[in-house]
Design an enzyme around this catalytic site. Structure first.
Site, PDB file in Angstrom:
ATOM      1  N   GLY A   1      -6.251  32.065 -18.999  1.00 56.17           N
ATOM      2  CA  GLY A   1      -5.619  33.319 -18.803  1.00 56.17           C
ATOM      3  C   GLY A   1      -6.591  34.547 -18.821  1.00 56.17           C
ATOM      4  O   GLY A   1      -6.919  35.374 -18.418  1.00 56.17           O
ATOM      5  N   GLU A   2      -7.679  34.365 -20.124  1.00 58.54           N
ATOM      6  CA  GLU A   2      -8.474  35.576 -20.311  1.00 58.54           C
ATOM      7  C   GLU A   2     -10.155  35.307 -19.683  1.00 58.54           C
ATOM      8  O   GLU A   2     -10.692  36.174 -19.891  1.00 58.54           O
ATOM      9  CB  GLU A   2      -8.624  35.527 -21.814  1.00 58.54           C
ATOM     10  CG  GLU A   2      -7.343  36.333 -22.326  1.00 58.54           C
ATOM     11  CD  GLU A   2      -7.245  35.935 -23.802  1.00 58.54           C
ATOM     12  OE1 GLU A   2      -7.302  37.053 -24.516  1.00 58.54           O
ATOM     13  OE2 GLU A   2      -6.707  34.834 -24.257  1.00 58.54           O
ATOM     14  N   MET A   3     -10.350  34.097 -19.581  1.00 66.56           N
ATOM     15  CA  MET A   3     -11.490  33.646 -19.317  1.00 66.56           C
ATOM     16  C   MET A   3     -12.363  34.227 -18.319  1.00 66.56           C
ATOM     17  O   MET A   3     -13.496  34.787 -18.642  1.00 66.56           O
ATOM     18  CB  MET A   3     -11.547  32.214 -18.674  1.00 66.56           C
ATOM     19  CG  MET A   3     -12.908  31.458 -18.679  1.00 66.56           C
ATOM     20  SD  MET A   3     -13.867  31.326 -20.283  1.00 66.56           S
ATOM     21  CE  MET A   3     -15.008  32.465 -19.883  1.00 66.56           C
TER      22      MET A   3
END
Length: 872
Positions: A830-832
Site C-alpha cells: 500500500g505505501e511502497m
C-alpha cells in the site's frame, strides 16, 4: 415553497434518503462526488438549485442499476478494478454515463475532459480510464461482462476477482458515515479556536443556548472522563479547558435540530483569549527561553539516535563525499470523505451502550480511547465504509466529539463537518528538516551515512515517536551502508499535529537519501541505476538498525527495470535542446512490514452451510483487504468465494488486530488467517471430515483463532544507539520518473512513472496495480504541488488536488519472490510507491535541466530560482 438556497443534493440525501451522491467539497463543485445527470448532462448536484429544476429529468446512480441487476457501466467499474474506497465512484459512474450516452467510443483525451471535475485520491485515475473504455466496449457489443469476469471456480490466488464490496459501492449503496440513517438525530457543530496559542479566559455559551433549535451546548467540564485523546501521550483535549494549542482546537459542542441551526449557534459562542507566543518552527521551539507549548513537557519531546559502526571515521577516509540540507512540507493526506461520525445510545439507563460509527483504521484502539476519555466503559465502535484514509484515521477526531455529545445528551447525534473544518481538525504528514552526508570508497561502494533530522510534531503527539522510529528503522533503504550516524528530534510547535500519513516517516528521509545517492553517483561519474545495484544490501548483511536479512531481492529488480530505464534515457537524450527539456530520475526503497513485536489475530468459523466466516478487525479504507482475506481463505479451504463471509467492522464481534496502516494487513492479518485455517484443517483431519456437521458430531470446535507475531517480542529501539530489531520482511521498489521541464517557466510535466516492485506473491493483481497507481499519483503531488498551510488550505483547489488534467502514464513491472514468512509468500504494497516517488521526480528534474530542489514541493518558482542560481 422551496428555499432559494436549497440544492438538489439536499433533496437527494435529506428528503429522498438516497446515498449515492456524496458531499466532499463544501458545495463548490470541486470534487464531482455528487455528480448526477440532469436533462442528459452530468452535473454536480451541490450546485443545482432546486428552484431552477422544475420539470427537470434527474438520474442518480441508484436509478442506473442494482447489485442484482447492474448497469454495464457499473459492471465495467467493478471488473476494471476502478473501485477502491468507493467514495468518488457513484459520481464517476454518472459522469461516464453522460459521456457514453453521447459518444460510446471516446478516446482517452475525451474521457479525461468528461471526467476532469471528478476527483479521486485512491487510483491515480488509470483504472478509472480503463473502466470507461471497458464500459464503451460493453455498450458497443464488442464483449460482455461474463466474458471479462474471472471464473469464480478457477484459481483464487493471482487472479483479479472483483472486490466483495465493489458492486455495492458502484450502486451507491455502501454506507459511509454521513449515509447512516438514525432516528431523529441531533446535528452537531463545534466552536473552534481562532487563536493558535492562547489561554482561555472565558467561554460564554448563554446566547448560543437560547438560539432557535438548540438542544444544548457542552464544554470541557461536561466530559466525565479524562477529556484526553491518547495514542502515545495524553496531551490532546477533546474540548479545550484552560488553553488552546493550535488554530482550530475544539472548545464547545452545539447540538441542535438542524445543521444550519447548530452552525449558527456555534458561531454565537463567545470565547475570550489571552494571547501566548505562537511557535511555528522547531528551531524556534528549541531555543533557550522559548515558551513551553505543553507546560508538563519540553518542546523537544523525543530524541532517538542511530549509530552503526564509525561514520565519522569512514567519512574522513572516503574517496568521495556529498552533503546537503533537505526539507519536506506539512502535507494533508487528502481522503475525499470529510471527518464524519455518528453516535447513539443503544439500550436504556446505566446499561445503555454508546455506539460510535466512523471510519477508524484501528477500531479497538479507538474504542479504548473513547472509554477512557469519555469516562464510560460500555462502548462499541463500528466502522463505516471509509472514503479514503492514507493514515489519517489512525488519529481520532470527530469520534470523540460525537461520542461525547451522544453520551451527554443521551440522543443520537450526527457530526458531519465541512471539508474546511475537516482539514483544520485532522492530523497531517510531519515536516522534516534533514542535514545529510553520504560517502563511498574508490570502488563506488557506500561507506557512511549521517543524517540529522528535526521533525515538526505540531501541537500534539498522536504517533510522532513512532514516525521517528519508522524513519530510522528504514533509514538505509535498499542499501548496505556499513557506518551510520543519525539523530532524530521530535519537537512540539503550534502547527497542526503530525500523524500517520502514507509511509509515515520513510517518505521524508528517503527523499533526502535518494537525492544524495544521485548526487554521489554524479560525483564519481557512474550511472545512478548501476550505483544503486552495486550498493544493494545482500542476504547476510545488516540494515542501519543492525538487523541481518536473509531475503533481499533488490538486485533482480534493478535488472527488471533496466530495459525501461535505458529506453527512457535514450528518449530524454533527444530532448536536451530548447526550452523544454526531458529528464529521467530513479529512486528506490525497501519498505518494512511486520514490525518488532507486531501481532495480529483472526478467528475463522465454519458455518452450518459449510461456508466460512472470518472475524477480524481489518479495516479496508480502499486497499482491498476484503479481497485479500476472501481469496486467501477460499484458496486454502476450497470454499467458494461467495461463501466466505467477513465480519470486520465491529468491536463487539472481533478482537484487536492493530491498524490498517504500515502496509501490514496482508502480512499480519493474512498471516493470522493462514494460521487459523491451519488449525481448522488439523481438526478436520482428526475428525475425518470437512463439514460443519462432521466437526460437531466428533465434538470438535467450529471456530479457531490464528495469531501471528512478527520480529520477536521486543519492540524497543536501543535509546543510545538505535540498534535492534527492524521489520521481519521488506517490499522492494524502484520508481522511475520521466519529466519535462520548461526552463522558462519552471513548470514540470510528468510524462510517465514506472514502478518496479517485488511484493512477494501477488494475491489480486488489479488491487496491487491500483495501490501502485495511487501511490505514484500521491507521490508526484507530494513532489510538485501539495502543501498544507494551516488556516489557508481550505478546499481541494487551494490544496492542489490531483485531477485528470495532472494524470500521467504509468507502467508497472512486477517481480514475485515469495517471502518465507509471508502468507502464501505475500508481503504488502500500500505505501511502497508513495515512499520513493518524490525523489525520483526530483532526480528527474535535475537530469532534465540541472536544477536540484532540496525543499519540497518543487514549485515552478523554486525551479526557476535554482536555474538562475546555476546559471550565474
Amino acid at each position: 415553497m422551496v428555499e432559494s438556497d436549497r440544492v438538489l443534493l439536499d433533496v437527494l440525501r435529506e428528503d429522498l434518503k438516497l446515498t449515492g451522491a456524496k458531499q466532499s467539497c463544501d458545495r463548490k463543485g470541486q470534487c464531482g462526488a455528487c455528480t448526477v445527470i440532469v436533462n442528459g448532462k452530468a452535473a454536480p448536484s451541490c450546485l443545482q438549485k432546486v428552484v431552477n429544476l422544475d420539470g427537470a429529468e434527474v438520474l442518480t446512480v441508484e436509478g442506473l442499476g442494482t447489485p442484482d441487476n447492474p448497469h454495464l457501466i457499473q459492471e465495467a467499474y467493478v471488473l476494471s478494478g476502478a473501485i477502491q474506497c468507493g467514495f468518488c465512484t457513484p459520481g464517476m459512474i454518472m459522469a461516464t454515463k453522460a459521456l457514453l450516452d453521447k459518444n460510446p467510443d471516446p478516446d482517452e483525451a475525451k474521457i479525461k475532459k468528461a471526467l476532469e471535475r471528478n476527483l479521486c485520491r485512491c487510483t491515480g485515475y488509470v483504472k478509472i480510464i480503463d473502466a470507461v473504455k471497458l464500459a464503451g466496449r460493453f455498450i458497443r457489443g464488442e464483449t460482455t461482462p461474463d466474458a471479462v469476469r474471472p471464473d469464480p471456480n478457477g484459481p483464487r490466488i493471482g487472479v483479479s476477482h472483483p472486490r466483495p464490496s465493489a458492486m455495492l459501492k458502484a450502486c451507491g449503496l455502501a454506507e459511509f458515515s454521513a449515509d447512516i440513517k438514525l432516528e431523529g438525530p441531533l446535528e452537531l457543530a463545534v466552536t473552534r479556536s481562532s487563536e493558535s496559542h492562547a489561554m482561555i479566559l472565558s467561554v460564554d455559551t448563554s446566547q448560543a443556548a437560547k438560539m432557535p433549535g438548540v438542544v444544548g451546548v457542552m464544554t470541557a467540564p461536561d466530559i466525565k472522563g479524562t477529556n484526553r485523546i491518547k495514542i502515545i501521550s495524553a496531551d490532546q483535549p477533546i474540548l479545550a479547558e484552560d488553553k488552546v494549542y493550535c488554530l482550530g482546537d475544539a472548545i464547545a459542542i452545539v447540538a441542535a435540530r438542524t445543521k444550519k441551526e447548530a452552525l449558527a449557534a456555534a458561531m454565537a459562542v463567545k470565547v475570550e483569549y489571552g494571547s501566548l507566543p505562537v511557535i511555528t518552527s522547531p528551531v524556534e521551539a528549541m531555543k533557550d527561553g522559548a515558551v513551553r507549548i505543553h507546560a508538563e513537557l519540553p518542546n523537544l519531546c523525543f530524541t532517538q539516535p542511530q549509530i552503526k559502526g564509525d561514520a565519522e571515521k569512514a567519512l574522513s577516509e572516503a574517496a568521495a563525499l556529498v552533503e546537503a540540507d533537505f526539507s519536506t512540507q506539512i502535507n494533508h493526506q487528502a481522503p475525499l470523505e470529510p471527518e464524519a461520525t455518528v453516535a447513539y445510545m443503544e439500550g436504556e439507563g446505566e446499561e445503555a451502550q454508546l455506539v460510535v460509527m466512523g471510519r477508524s483504521i484501528n477500531i479497538h484502539l479507538h474504542m479504548a480511547d473513547l472509554q477512557e476519555s469519555l469516562g464510560y466503559e460500555n462502548v462499541r465502535y463500528e466502522e463505516a465504509f471509509s472514503g479514503g484514509n492514507f493514515g489519517q484515521k489512525l488519529a481520532m477526531t470527530s469520534e470523540a466529539i460525537s461520542g461525547a455529545a451522544a453520551l451527554h445528551f443521551r440522543r443520537a447525534v450526527r457530526y458531519i463537518p465541512s471539508l474546511s473544518e475537516s482539514m483544520i481538525m485532522s492530523s497531517k504528514r510531519h515536516a522534516f528538516a534533514m542535514k545529510v552526508r553520504l560517502s563511498c570508497d574508490g570502488d563506488g561502494r557506500l561507506t557512511a551515512l549521517t543524517m540529522d533530522c528535526t521533525v515538526d510534531n505540531g501541537a500534539y503527539q498522536i504517533i510522532g515517536m513512532t514516525v521517528i522510529k519508522r524513519a530510522l528503522w528504514m533509514l538505509s533503504g535498499s542499501y548496505n551502508i556499513p557506518n551510520v550516524n543519525a539523530l532524530a528530534r521530535l519537537v512540539y510547535t503550534n502547527n497542526p499535529a503530525g500523524g500517520a500519513a502514507r509511509g509515515a516517516g520513510p517518505p521524508q528521509v528517503t527523499f533526502a537519501l535518494e537525492s544524495v545517492m544521485d548526487m554521489l553517483a554524479e560525483k564519481i561519474g557512474t550511472d545512478p541505476l548501476e550505483f544503486r545495484r552495486t550498493n544493494s544490501l545482500l542476504p547476510g548483511q545488516s540494515v542501519s538498525t543492525g538487523m541481518v536479512y536473509d531475503e533481499w531481492p533488490f538486485p533482480e529488480l534493478c535488472d527488471a527495470i533496466r530495459p525501461a530505464y535505458e529506453r527512457a534515457k535514450r528518449e530524454a537524450g533527444a530532448m536536451k535542446s530548447g526550452a523544454v527539456k526531458r529528464g529521467v530520475g530513479i529512486a528506490t526503497h525497501a519498505f518494512g512490514i511486520g514490525g518488532p513485536a507486531d501481532i495480529g489475530r483472526v478467528v475463522v468459523e465454519l458455518d452450518p452451510d459449510d461456508g466460512l466466516t472470518i472475524f477480524a478487525a481489518v479495516a479496508d479504507p480502499g486497499e482491498g483487504n476484503d479481497s485479500m482475506l476472501t481469496q486467501i481463505a477460499s484458496h486454502l479451504t476450497g470454499i467458494p468465494l461467495k461463501k466466505v463471509r467477513l465480519v470486520t467492522r465491529d468491536t463487539d464481534r472481533t478482537t484487536g488486530m492493530g491498524p490498517a496502516a504500515g502496509s501490514r494487513m496482508t502480512y499480519m492479518a493474512g498471516g493470522s488467517l493462514v494460521l487459523a485455517i491451519e488449525q481448522l484443517h488439523k481438526a478436520m483431519e482428526e475428525a475425518g471430515t470437512t463439514t460443519y456437521e462432521g466437526l460437531r458430531k466428533e465434538g470438535k470446535p467450529t471456530h479457531y483463532l490464528g495469531s501471528k507475531m512478527a520480529a520477536g517480542r521486543d519492540a524497543s529501539m536501543d535509546p543510545e544507539t538505535g540498534q535492534g530489531l527492524s521489520f521481519e520482511s521488506r517490499v522492494h521498489a524502484i520508481q522511475m520518473a520521466e519529466v519535462e521541464v520548461n526552463t522558462d517557466t519552471g513548470e514540470v510535466r510528468v510524462v510517465r512513472m514506472t514502478t518496479a516492485v517485488d511484493p512477494g506473491t501477488v494475491i489480486n493483481p488489479q488491487n496491487l496495480e491500483g495501490q501502485l497507481h495511487g501511490g505514484m499519483d500521491q507521490g508526484v503531488g507530494f513532489a510538485l504541488r501539495e502543501e498544507y498551510i494551516h488556516g489557508k488550505t481550505k478546499d481541494w483547489f487551494t490544496f492542489k488536488f490531483p485531477t485528470m488534467k495532472t494524470a500521467f502514464d504509468m507502467d508497472v513491472i512486477i517481480n514475485e519472490t515469495p517471502r518465507a514468512k509471508g502468507p502464501l509468500g505475500a508481503v504488502g504494497i500500500g505505501e511502497m510507491t508513495m515512499v520513493c516517488t518524490a525523489p525520483a521526480v526530483i532526480n528527474a528534474i535535475y537530469d532534465a535541466c540541472g536544477a536540484r530542489i532540496y525543499d519540497l514541493p518543487a514549485t515552478p518558482e523554486k525551479i526557476r530560482k535554482a536555474l538562475e542560481k546555476r546559471n550565474r
